[in-house]
Design an enzyme around this catalytic site. Structure first.
Site, PDB file in Angstrom:
ATOM      1  N   ARG A 273       0.852  -1.188   0.000  1.00 15.02           N
ATOM      2  CA  ARG A 273       0.000   0.000   0.000  1.00 15.02           C
ATOM      3  C   ARG A 273       0.887   1.237   0.000  1.00 15.02           C
ATOM      4  O   ARG A 273       1.879   1.305   0.728  1.00 15.02           O
ATOM      5  CB  ARG A 273      -0.916   0.019   1.229  1.00 15.02           C
ATOM      6  CG  ARG A 273      -1.957  -1.091   1.248  1.00 15.02           C
ATOM      7  CD  ARG A 273      -3.041  -0.875   0.201  1.00 15.02           C
ATOM      8  NE  ARG A 273      -4.069  -1.894   0.251  1.00 15.02           N
ATOM      9  CZ  ARG A 273      -4.082  -2.977  -0.505  1.00 15.02           C
ATOM     10  NH1 ARG A 273      -3.093  -3.175  -1.358  1.00 15.02           N
ATOM     11  NH2 ARG A 273      -5.062  -3.858  -0.421  1.00 15.02           N
ATOM     12  N   GLU A 302      -2.056   7.966  -4.693  1.00 14.08           N
ATOM     13  CA  GLU A 302      -2.356   7.374  -6.001  1.00 14.08           C
ATOM     14  C   GLU A 302      -3.637   7.967  -6.597  1.00 14.08           C
ATOM     15  O   GLU A 302      -4.613   8.143  -5.861  1.00 14.08           O
ATOM     16  CB  GLU A 302      -2.514   5.858  -5.808  1.00 14.08           C
ATOM     17  CG  GLU A 302      -2.330   5.068  -7.084  1.00 14.08           C
ATOM     18  CD  GLU A 302      -2.130   3.577  -6.790  1.00 14.08           C
ATOM     19  OE1 GLU A 302      -2.789   2.777  -7.459  1.00 14.08           O
ATOM     20  OE2 GLU A 302      -1.320   3.248  -5.907  1.00 14.08           O
ATOM     21  N   HIS A 320       0.594   0.393 -10.449  1.00  9.04           N
ATOM     22  CA  HIS A 320      -0.266  -0.523  -9.694  1.00  9.04           C
ATOM     23  C   HIS A 320      -0.640  -1.753 -10.527  1.00  9.04           C
ATOM     24  O   HIS A 320      -1.818  -2.058 -10.734  1.00  9.04           O
ATOM     25  CB  HIS A 320      -1.532   0.214  -9.236  1.00  9.04           C
ATOM     26  CG  HIS A 320      -2.153  -0.400  -8.002  1.00  9.04           C
ATOM     27  ND1 HIS A 320      -2.766   0.344  -7.034  1.00  9.04           N
ATOM     28  CD2 HIS A 320      -2.246  -1.693  -7.586  1.00  9.04           C
ATOM     29  CE1 HIS A 320      -3.228  -0.455  -6.079  1.00  9.04           C
ATOM     30  NE2 HIS A 320      -2.912  -1.694  -6.394  1.00  9.04           N
TER      31      HIS A 320
END
EC number: 1.1.1.29
Length: 386
Positions: A273, A302, A320
């Site tokens: 994360r 993000e 990602h």
């Protein structure tokens, strides 16, 4: 509030209306819903992240369930809209659900699904890929070649780090962290140091067995150690991969102080994360330590990166894509669809959300169960005996 105009409809006369906020890989998930009398509506609007207003418009006046994405804000507004439309099921096409207010879902009686069990190896593979790419400076070398700068072999050209015999550090030795550790230990004969609140007995047995194998062939055996603190991993490891959950105890786990503990030529990898790393501090550390390298799949804010990160030659950044293998993404779509379908049909909850192979076997019908509902206990949903 304009309704998204581009929607693809499958089985228009289906009894149950299921909405997917994005097109998803494969077609099996669509077929499984159609076979159970679902009308499937897929939003194909050319917009990367749908707003709450967009999704409310998609839900409309009647909707039995929604398949959504990790980038969407599923809270009070969306769950109340879904419930008003008669819906009781939502599933992320993701194992994480930091974007979901589970308490709000509980308030409106909406089941929240996720998709564990299919991301372990593919996420670990990307972490291993970033580790190797950073160690051998592959991205820098690729850009150098494409720029037409190569005019002959040089002794110092893109000299990187040899992984064999070095120490790999893993912070968070759950399924993904352990899979990554096994890849690095067996693939590159690295020694292991790991930190986790819980002992990873299976991982320790694996490394011990591999060490015995190497010893039997006359090679130097690998070693393992369970660190007493995270700081111990940071100080000793040459390559460090982060695999913790994200909560208030792991926010900015890597910061100015912890970065200073690491070796000057260490490699840091994060496929967990984004907010686990203080990105501003990381940028400064990269500037001050040009031989320190990082591989990132996730980011603190993000989809944005902190200023300066994109300019760092010693940083590898990818968007990602840890779960972006064909098998995994199609499996995630299938599991998300079956989570929603299971709640609509009144199926029980699968007893082990990490053992999902029966749902992914295309040669037989999937079990009559929802693969993974994170708030099943709060909603009092029954567990399958299958």
């Amino acid at each position: 509030m304009a309704k998204p105009v581009s929607i693809e409809v499958w089985n228009p006369n289906g009894r149950y209306r299921v909405v997917s906020t994005k097109p998803m890989p494969g077609t099996r998930w669509i077929n499984l819903l159609i076979e159970q009398d679902c009308r499937v509506e897929i939003c194909t609007q050319k917009k990367t992240i749908l707003s709450v207003e967009d999704i409310i418009a998609l839900i409309g006046d009647k909707c039995d369930g929604v398949i959504g994405q990790l980038t969407e804000d599923w809270g009070e507004a969306l769950f109340s809209a879904l419930r008003r439309a008669g819906g009781t099921a939502f599933s992320n096409m993701a194992v994480g659900y930091n974007n979901v207010d589970v308490n709000a879902a509980n308030k409106y009686g909406v089941a929240v699904g996720n998709t564990p069990g299919v991301l372990t190896e593919t996420t670990a593979e990307l972490a291993a890929s970033l580790s190797l790419a950073a160690a051998r400076r592959i991205v820098e070398a690729d850009e150098f070649m494409r720029a037409g700068l190569y005019d002959g072999w040089l002794p110092h050209l893109f000299v990187g780090n040899l992984l064999k015999g070095q120490t790999v550090g893993v912070i968070g030795a759950g399924r993904i962290g352990s899979a990554y550790a096994r890849m690095m230990v067996e693939g590159f004969k690295m020694n292991l140091i790991y930190y986790d609140l819980y002992q990873s007995t299976r991982l320790e047995k694996f490394v011990t067995a591999y060490a015995e194998f190497l010893k039997s062939t006359g090679e130097k055996p690998v070693t393992w150690k369970r660190a007493a603190t995270m700081d111990e991993v940071l100080r000793e490891a040459d390559v460090i991969s982060l695999h913790p959950i994200l909560d208030k105890t792991t926010y900015h786990l890597v910061n100015k102080n912890t970065l200073a503990m690491m070796k000057k030529e260490a490699i840091l990898v994060n496929c967990s994360r984004g907010p686990v790393i203080d990105e501003v501090a990381l940028v400064e550390h990269l500037k001050e330590n040009p031989m320190f390298r990082v591989g990132l799949d996730v980011f603190e804010d993000e989809p944005y990166m902190k200023p300066g990160l994109a300019d760092m030659k010693n940083a590898i950044v990818v968007p990602h894509i840890a779960s972006a293998s064909k098998w995994t993404r199609e499996g995630m779509a299938t599991l998300a669809a079956l989570n929603v379908l299971g709640k609509i049909k009144g199926y029980p909850i699968w007893s082990d959300s990490n053992r999902v192979e029966p749902f992914l076997n295309e040669n037989v019908p999937p079990p009559a169960a929802s693969p993974s509902i994170v708030n099943a206990k709060a909603l009092g949903l029954p567990v399958s005996k299958l």
